[in-house]
Write a protein that holds these residues in place. Sequence first.
Motif, PDB file in Angstrom:
ATOM      1  N   VAL A 157      13.536  17.394   6.096  1.00 25.32           N
ATOM      2  CA  VAL A 157      13.571  17.337   4.647  1.00 25.32           C
ATOM      3  C   VAL A 157      14.048  19.178   4.470  1.00 25.32           C
ATOM      4  CG1 VAL A 157      12.936  17.216   1.967  1.00 25.32           C
ATOM      5  CG2 VAL A 157      12.276  14.765   3.760  1.00 25.32           C
ATOM      6  N   LEU A 158      13.081  19.666   5.109  1.00 24.70           N
ATOM      7  CA  LEU A 158      13.322  20.655   4.720  1.00 24.70           C
ATOM      8  C   LEU A 158      14.462  21.595   5.654  1.00 24.70           C
ATOM      9  CD1 LEU A 158       9.537  21.767   5.167  1.00 24.70           C
ATOM     10  CD2 LEU A 158      10.283  20.935   2.938  1.00 24.70           C
ATOM     11  N   ALA A 159      14.673  21.346   6.779  1.00 21.29           N
ATOM     12  CA  ALA A 159      15.843  21.448   7.647  1.00 21.29           C
ATOM     13  C   ALA A 159      17.170  21.096   6.544  1.00 21.29           C
ATOM     14  CB  ALA A 159      15.986  20.886   8.768  1.00 21.29           C
ATOM     15  N   ARG A 160      17.357  20.398   6.045  1.00 16.94           N
ATOM     16  CA  ARG A 160      18.224  20.171   5.466  1.00 16.94           C
ATOM     17  C   ARG A 160      18.696  20.898   4.503  1.00 16.94           C
ATOM     18  NH1 ARG A 160      17.491  14.904   7.722  1.00 16.94           N
ATOM     19  NH2 ARG A 160      16.228  13.911   6.104  1.00 16.94           N
ATOM     20  N   GLY A 169      13.121  16.588  -7.850  1.00 18.30           N
ATOM     21  CA  GLY A 169      14.011  17.320  -7.152  1.00 18.30           C
ATOM     22  C   GLY A 169      14.718  18.521  -7.535  1.00 18.30           C
ATOM     23  N   ALA A 170      15.583  18.308  -9.080  1.00 19.23           N
ATOM     24  CA  ALA A 170      15.983  19.240  -9.924  1.00 19.23           C
ATOM     25  C   ALA A 170      15.275  21.088 -10.074  1.00 19.23           C
ATOM     26  CB  ALA A 170      16.403  18.922 -11.396  1.00 19.23           C
ATOM     27  N   ARG A 171      14.250  19.939 -10.336  1.00 20.88           N
ATOM     28  CA  ARG A 171      12.810  21.142 -10.555  1.00 20.88           C
ATOM     29  C   ARG A 171      12.778  21.988  -9.366  1.00 20.88           C
ATOM     30  NH1 ARG A 171       7.429  21.249 -14.180  1.00 20.88           N
ATOM     31  NH2 ARG A 171       6.204  23.288 -13.377  1.00 20.88           N
ATOM     32  N   TRP A 172      12.371  21.269  -8.329  1.00 19.68           N
ATOM     33  CA  TRP A 172      12.322  22.221  -7.055  1.00 19.68           C
ATOM     34  C   TRP A 172      13.404  22.658  -6.315  1.00 19.68           C
ATOM     35  CZ3 TRP A 172      13.244  19.771  -1.379  1.00 19.68           C
ATOM     36  CH2 TRP A 172      12.500  20.051  -1.191  1.00 19.68           C
ATOM     37  N   ARG A 173      14.380  22.481  -6.335  1.00 24.93           N
ATOM     38  CA  ARG A 173      15.540  22.715  -5.919  1.00 24.93           C
ATOM     39  C   ARG A 173      15.563  24.130  -6.731  1.00 24.93           C
ATOM     40  NH1 ARG A 173      17.559  17.253  -5.062  1.00 24.93           N
ATOM     41  NH2 ARG A 173      17.423  17.114  -2.565  1.00 24.93           N
ATOM     42  N   ALA A 174      15.980  24.549  -7.861  1.00 20.77           N
ATOM     43  CA  ALA A 174      16.013  25.155  -8.764  1.00 20.77           C
ATOM     44  C   ALA A 174      14.910  26.656  -8.312  1.00 20.77           C
ATOM     45  CB  ALA A 174      15.324  24.984 -10.319  1.00 20.77           C
ATOM     46  N   ASP A 194       2.802   8.113   2.731  1.00 28.06           N
ATOM     47  CA  ASP A 194       4.076   6.904   3.537  1.00 28.06           C
ATOM     48  C   ASP A 194       5.489   7.298   3.070  1.00 28.06           C
ATOM     49  OD1 ASP A 194       1.614   5.260   4.422  1.00 28.06           O
ATOM     50  OD2 ASP A 194       0.519   4.925   2.315  1.00 28.06           O
ATOM     51  N   ALA A 195       5.634   8.142   1.861  1.00 27.84           N
ATOM     52  CA  ALA A 195       6.934   8.272   1.594  1.00 27.84           C
ATOM     53  C   ALA A 195       6.632   9.250   0.888  1.00 27.84           C
ATOM     54  CB  ALA A 195       7.589   6.967   0.572  1.00 27.84           C
ATOM     55  N   VAL A 196       8.498  10.074   0.620  1.00 27.69           N
ATOM     56  CA  VAL A 196       8.846  11.749   0.052  1.00 27.69           C
ATOM     57  C   VAL A 196       9.883  11.273  -0.809  1.00 27.69           C
ATOM     58  CG1 VAL A 196       9.053  13.703   0.082  1.00 27.69           C
ATOM     59  CG2 VAL A 196       7.565  12.943   1.502  1.00 27.69           C
ATOM     60  N   VAL A 197       9.432  10.806  -1.790  1.00 29.22           N
ATOM     61  CA  VAL A 197      10.661  10.763  -3.408  1.00 29.22           C
ATOM     62  C   VAL A 197      11.143  11.425  -3.738  1.00 29.22           C
ATOM     63  CG1 VAL A 197      11.005   8.969  -4.773  1.00 29.22           C
ATOM     64  CG2 VAL A 197       9.481   8.305  -3.119  1.00 29.22           C
ATOM     65  N   ILE A 198      12.408  12.189  -3.545  1.00 26.22           N
ATOM     66  CA  ILE A 198      12.933  12.743  -4.019  1.00 26.22           C
ATOM     67  C   ILE A 198      13.753  12.703  -4.915  1.00 26.22           C
ATOM     68  CG2 ILE A 198      14.000  15.239  -4.090  1.00 26.22           C
ATOM     69  CD1 ILE A 198      13.502  16.052  -1.321  1.00 26.22           C
ATOM     70  N   ASP A 199      13.210  12.496  -6.953  1.00 26.84           N
ATOM     71  CA  ASP A 199      13.859  12.091  -7.582  1.00 26.84           C
ATOM     72  C   ASP A 199      14.769  13.175  -8.203  1.00 26.84           C
ATOM     73  OD1 ASP A 199      11.817  10.289  -8.216  1.00 26.84           O
ATOM     74  OD2 ASP A 199      10.832  11.903  -8.936  1.00 26.84           O
ATOM     75  N   MET A 205       1.066  -1.011   0.210  1.00 17.60           N
ATOM     76  CA  MET A 205      -0.273   0.047  -0.211  1.00 17.60           C
ATOM     77  C   MET A 205       1.351   1.308  -0.073  1.00 17.60           C
ATOM     78  SD  MET A 205      -2.744   0.836   2.591  1.00 17.60           S
ATOM     79  CE  MET A 205      -3.638  -0.676   2.684  1.00 17.60           C
ATOM     80  N   SER A 206       0.909   1.917  -1.150  1.00 17.78           N
ATOM     81  CA  SER A 206       1.425   3.419  -1.213  1.00 17.78           C
ATOM     82  C   SER A 206       1.042   4.716  -1.661  1.00 17.78           C
ATOM     83  CB  SER A 206       2.399   3.180  -1.547  1.00 17.78           C
ATOM     84  OG  SER A 206       3.440   3.604  -2.287  1.00 17.78           O
ATOM     85  N   PHE A 207       0.970   5.702  -0.233  1.00 24.08           N
ATOM     86  CA  PHE A 207       0.507   7.175  -0.945  1.00 24.08           C
ATOM     87  C   PHE A 207       1.583   7.636  -0.898  1.00 24.08           C
ATOM     88  CE2 PHE A 207      -1.641  11.031   0.450  1.00 24.08           C
ATOM     89  CZ  PHE A 207      -2.508  10.983  -0.338  1.00 24.08           C
ATOM     90  N   ARG A 208       2.171   8.586  -1.571  1.00 25.49           N
ATOM     91  CA  ARG A 208       3.229   8.879  -1.784  1.00 25.49           C
ATOM     92  C   ARG A 208       3.631  10.302  -2.443  1.00 25.49           C
ATOM     93  NH1 ARG A 208       7.629   4.129  -4.217  1.00 25.49           N
ATOM     94  NH2 ARG A 208       5.596   4.884  -6.315  1.00 25.49           N
ATOM     95  N   LEU A 209       4.286  10.878  -1.961  1.00 24.83           N
ATOM     96  CA  LEU A 209       4.552  12.461  -2.625  1.00 24.83           C
ATOM     97  C   LEU A 209       5.906  12.447  -3.721  1.00 24.83           C
ATOM     98  CD1 LEU A 209       4.357  15.195  -3.557  1.00 24.83           C
ATOM     99  CD2 LEU A 209       5.498  15.764  -0.363  1.00 24.83           C
ATOM    100  N   HIS A 210       5.896  12.335  -4.868  1.00 27.67           N
ATOM    101  CA  HIS A 210       7.515  12.425  -5.955  1.00 27.67           C
ATOM    102  C   HIS A 210       7.316  13.667  -6.123  1.00 27.67           C
ATOM    103  CE1 HIS A 210       7.203   8.273  -6.628  1.00 27.67           C
ATOM    104  NE2 HIS A 210       6.390   8.278  -6.322  1.00 27.67           N
ATOM    105  N   VAL A 211       8.988  14.632  -5.416  1.00 27.77           N
ATOM    106  CA  VAL A 211       9.392  15.238  -5.917  1.00 27.77           C
ATOM    107  C   VAL A 211      10.266  15.273  -6.726  1.00 27.77           C
ATOM    108  CG1 VAL A 211      10.006  17.529  -5.225  1.00 27.77           C
ATOM    109  CG2 VAL A 211       9.044  15.680  -3.811  1.00 27.77           C
TER     110      VAL A 211
END
Length: 344
Positions: free
Chosen positions: A41-44, A9-14, A339-344, A1-7
């Motif tokens: 995650v945000l602190a880092r 990473g390159a676009r978000w950090r830009a 359930d998970a935050v996945v930063i690509d 079972m998985s309800f996930r946030l996919h990020v």
Amino acid sequence: MSFRLHVDGARWRAHLRHHAAAHPGIVPVVKGNGYGLGRDVLAREAATLGVDMIAVGTYAEVPGALQDFAGDVLVLTPWRPFLDDVVLDPRVVHTVGRVEDVAALAATAPAGTRVVVEGETSMSRHGLDRHEIAAAVAALGELQVEGFALHLPLGRGHLAEAESWVAALETSRLDTSTVFVSHLDPAEHAELASRRPQLTIRPRVGTSLWLGDPGALSVRAHVLDVHQVERGERVGYRQRPVPRGGYLLVVAGGTSHGIGLEAPKAVTGVLQRGKSVARGGLEAAGLALSPFVVAGRQRWFAEPPHMHVSLVLLPESVTPPAVGDEVTASVRFTTASFDAVVID
């Protein structure tokens, strides 16, 4: 079972870098559920932006922030004498907004404890009345003042209020040239800084920093089961009849993830009021729109979401996803838990 946030990473950090550059002196806000991404995650990520300070919401969030971030940690909730989780660390900056609290903290905290003095804006939430600043200054004792704080309402148009407070600060005896401000946009920040070049204006920014590029964030939920249903067939805990034939999807994501939970909406204007009336009528009839998107449209709940899954109706005219496929969801990030935050 998985309800996930996919990020993405390159676009978000830009976006993070661009937004930080547009807000000189930015203090990233890292509070609550970490805007859905997690406070750790945000602190880092804040550290990679090169900032010297982050802001948290409460004292309960301070220990994690001190662990995940090497700089200073500003606590937005004002210090109160009855709080039992106050962290007196040299890197912690406390907010004070009542004269009696200034005196109480000065009497009990170590010399040099760092504070930000907050003014009561038209938000009417926390802070000193401008006529109380002199009394607060007199009560400071050996507290070290790091700045003055203004928490303004949302939206544009509050520059005049900010400037009036800055003028009051300049005529007071509060020994600081730093002003922390919430909810000024970059243009207003620049205008205030240009009018008061002798001051350091530091914007505290949360939502527009972390969630300012929605295209970088994608919420995905696995389809766990698919059932064909006929009109009138009863399903779910509450055995409600299905209004038309089609498919019943069992999708990952329920109340434990924040599905079906939302803050009250601010309703203004005839159109918004009409939508609220229509939505209320549908809910009274047992129909509620889910956040899950299938074939380009949000689909209806079959019944209120369960703790970990939701039952979603799909008309027979739409080809259903297969078990194991993912569907997207439109959620309120500040109330969502993944359930998970996945930063690509």
